[in-house]
Design a protein around this motif. Structure first.
Motif, short mmCIF file in Angstrom:
data_model
loop_
_atom_site.label_atom_id
_atom_site.label_comp_id
_atom_site.label_asym_id
_atom_site.label_seq_id
_atom_site.Cartn_x
_atom_site.Cartn_y
_atom_site.Cartn_z
N LEU A 119 38.86 46.91 50.22
CA LEU A 119 40.21 46.70 49.69
C LEU A 119 40.18 45.98 48.36
CD1 LEU A 119 43.27 46.84 49.93
CD2 LEU A 119 43.20 44.80 51.37
N GLY A 120 39.41 44.90 48.27
CA GLY A 120 39.34 44.14 47.03
C GLY A 120 38.80 44.97 45.87
N GLU A 121 37.74 45.72 46.13
CA GLU A 121 37.14 46.54 45.08
C GLU A 121 38.07 47.69 44.67
OE1 GLU A 121 34.36 46.06 43.38
OE2 GLU A 121 33.66 44.30 44.46
N TYR A 122 38.71 48.30 45.65
CA TYR A 122 39.62 49.41 45.34
C TYR A 122 40.79 48.93 44.49
CZ TYR A 122 42.85 53.29 45.74
OH TYR A 122 43.72 54.31 45.43
N LEU A 123 41.42 47.84 44.88
CA LEU A 123 42.57 47.35 44.13
C LEU A 123 42.18 46.84 42.75
CD1 LEU A 123 44.58 45.54 46.95
CD2 LEU A 123 45.15 47.69 45.82
N SER A 124 40.98 46.30 42.62
CA SER A 124 40.51 45.91 41.29
C SER A 124 40.43 47.14 40.39
CB SER A 124 39.13 45.25 41.39
OG SER A 124 39.20 44.00 42.03
N ALA A 125 39.97 48.26 40.97
CA ALA A 125 39.85 49.50 40.19
C ALA A 125 41.20 50.12 39.86
CB ALA A 125 38.98 50.49 40.95
N SER A 126 42.15 50.05 40.81
CA SER A 126 43.43 50.73 40.60
C SER A 126 44.42 49.89 39.79
CB SER A 126 44.06 51.10 41.94
OG SER A 126 44.48 49.96 42.66
N THR A 127 44.32 48.58 39.86
CA THR A 127 45.30 47.72 39.19
C THR A 127 44.76 46.98 37.97
OG1 THR A 127 44.78 45.74 40.49
CG2 THR A 127 46.38 47.29 41.43
N GLY A 128 43.44 46.78 37.91
CA GLY A 128 42.88 45.97 36.85
C GLY A 128 42.94 44.49 37.12
N LEU A 129 43.57 44.09 38.23
CA LEU A 129 43.59 42.69 38.61
C LEU A 129 42.21 42.28 39.14
CD1 LEU A 129 46.64 43.29 38.32
CD2 LEU A 129 47.04 41.68 40.18
N GLU A 130 41.98 40.98 39.27
CA GLU A 130 40.64 40.49 39.58
C GLU A 130 40.63 39.56 40.79
OE1 GLU A 130 38.25 39.07 36.29
OE2 GLU A 130 39.69 39.92 34.86
N LEU A 131 39.52 39.62 41.50
CA LEU A 131 39.20 38.61 42.51
C LEU A 131 38.52 37.46 41.78
CD1 LEU A 131 37.63 41.06 45.10
CD2 LEU A 131 39.67 39.68 45.56
N LEU A 132 39.25 36.40 41.52
CA LEU A 132 38.68 35.29 40.74
C LEU A 132 37.63 34.53 41.53
CD1 LEU A 132 41.91 33.87 39.06
CD2 LEU A 132 40.27 35.54 38.15
N VAL A 133 37.75 34.57 42.85
CA VAL A 133 36.81 33.87 43.74
C VAL A 133 36.42 34.82 44.86
CG1 VAL A 133 36.56 31.99 45.42
CG2 VAL A 133 37.68 31.55 43.22
N TYR A 134 35.13 34.93 45.11
CA TYR A 134 34.65 35.69 46.26
C TYR A 134 34.60 34.74 47.46
CZ TYR A 134 33.39 39.34 42.96
OH TYR A 134 33.43 40.31 41.99
N LYS A 135 35.60 34.82 48.31
CA LYS A 135 35.75 33.79 49.34
C LYS A 135 34.59 33.79 50.32
CE LYS A 135 38.27 35.81 53.21
NZ LYS A 135 39.41 35.68 54.12
N LEU A 136 33.94 34.95 50.53
CA LEU A 136 32.85 35.01 51.50
C LEU A 136 31.62 34.23 51.04
CD1 LEU A 136 33.18 38.75 52.58
CD2 LEU A 136 33.92 36.74 53.85
N HIS A 137 31.57 33.85 49.76
CA HIS A 137 30.51 32.96 49.29
C HIS A 137 30.57 31.61 50.00
CE1 HIS A 137 29.95 35.02 45.06
NE2 HIS A 137 29.69 35.82 46.07
#
Length: 276
Positions: A113-131
């Motif tokens: 979901l995160g990767e798909y929405l980054s590709a479709s919207t150009g918005l970003e995951l500023l923090v990878y919470k699973l880290h």
């Protein structure tokens, strides 16, 4: 005069389906007819080979679960230790779930979901919470994903919820909808703010801090996105049962013949990349 294609309600909220890259190669996309209570984007595999999908997802599993420094440290140990010693070293240090299939399924949904929405919207995951998961075999609390317009934090935020079911069910869809009501605001903004500060991104951290106030004052719009990964007929459940008063909610379905196998194979390949 050439006919101008009208942008779908789904595209207004989460962007057009990518026209290049892995998601274009992987997914056939259909924005199904909308109603006042239903906005649904249906994704199915258009024929991309399973090996190519697993290669992509295993790489993203590593990206979302481990920092570049962690991965570099693992590679360094791999070079200086014998194979048996390296295996012993990695006991308890693999940075993603290898025992809990349930956690794997949930995590992979968040990643897609995160990767798909980054590709479709150009918005970003500023923090990878699973880290930052203190127990990698259990799911983390908080929002599944949060995406931001990095250059204009106050302009928009996407809040996402992912569900996996081997066999589709109405209950899982209902759970997605209830998690993404308009009254449900992001609960992980302080977490994001603190992690950005630790990373040295102080200006971004301050903007997220300001965003917290704007969210509660309804000054910053929120787009709500549910992701339902299940069997090939999951779209039918959504078409029949999706009802939400949230005008800013889109539910994305991804249906395939053997969804559990994709999860298992992707994590197995990620483990192989770490260990071999």
């Amino acid at each position: 005069m050439a006919k101008v294609n009208k942008k779908s309600e789904q595209s207004k909220l989460i962007g057009e389906h990518p026209t290049s890259g892995v998601f274009f190669d992987w997914f056939e996309c259909e924005d199904t007819p909308t109603t006042a209570e239903k906005k649904h984007r249906k994704l199915t595999n258009k024929g991309l080979a399973s090996g190519a999908i697993v290669d992509y997802l295993s790489d993203r599993i590593l990206k979302h679960h481990a920092t570049s420094l962690q991965l570099a440290r693992i590679e360094q140990k791999k070079k200086i230790l014998e194979k048996h010693d390296f295996t012993d070293y990695m006991e308890g240090r693999v940075p993603f779930p290898i025992k809990s299939a349930t956690t794997q399924k949930g995590n992979l949904g968040e990643i897609i979901l995160g990767e798909y929405l980054s590709a479709s919207t150009g918005l970003e995951l500023l923090v990878y919470k699973l880290h930052y998961n203190p127990n990698i075999e259990q799911s983390m609390k908080g929002d599944d994903i949060l995406l931001f317009e990095k250059d204009n934090i106050q302009s928009n935020i996407i809040m996402g919820e992912a569900k996996f079911r081997t066999t589709k069910s109405k209950q899982a869809l209902d759970d997605i909808v209830s998690s993404l009501l308009t009254k449900n605001l992001p609960i992980s903004l302080t977490f994001v703010c603190n992690r950005l500060e630790e990373m040295g991104a102080v200006d971004l951290s301050n903007e997220i801090d300001d965003l917290i106030s704007n969210i509660h004052k309804s000054k910053t719009p929120i787009t709500y996105v549910g992701f339902y990964h299940s069997d090939i007929n999951v779209y039918k459940t959504i078409e029949k049962h999706l009802k939400s008063e949230n005008e800013n909610l889109v539910v994305i379905s991804f249906g395939e013949d053997n969804p559990a196998k994709l999860v298992k194979d992707s994590f197995a390949e990620a483990l192989k990349m770490i260990m071999d």
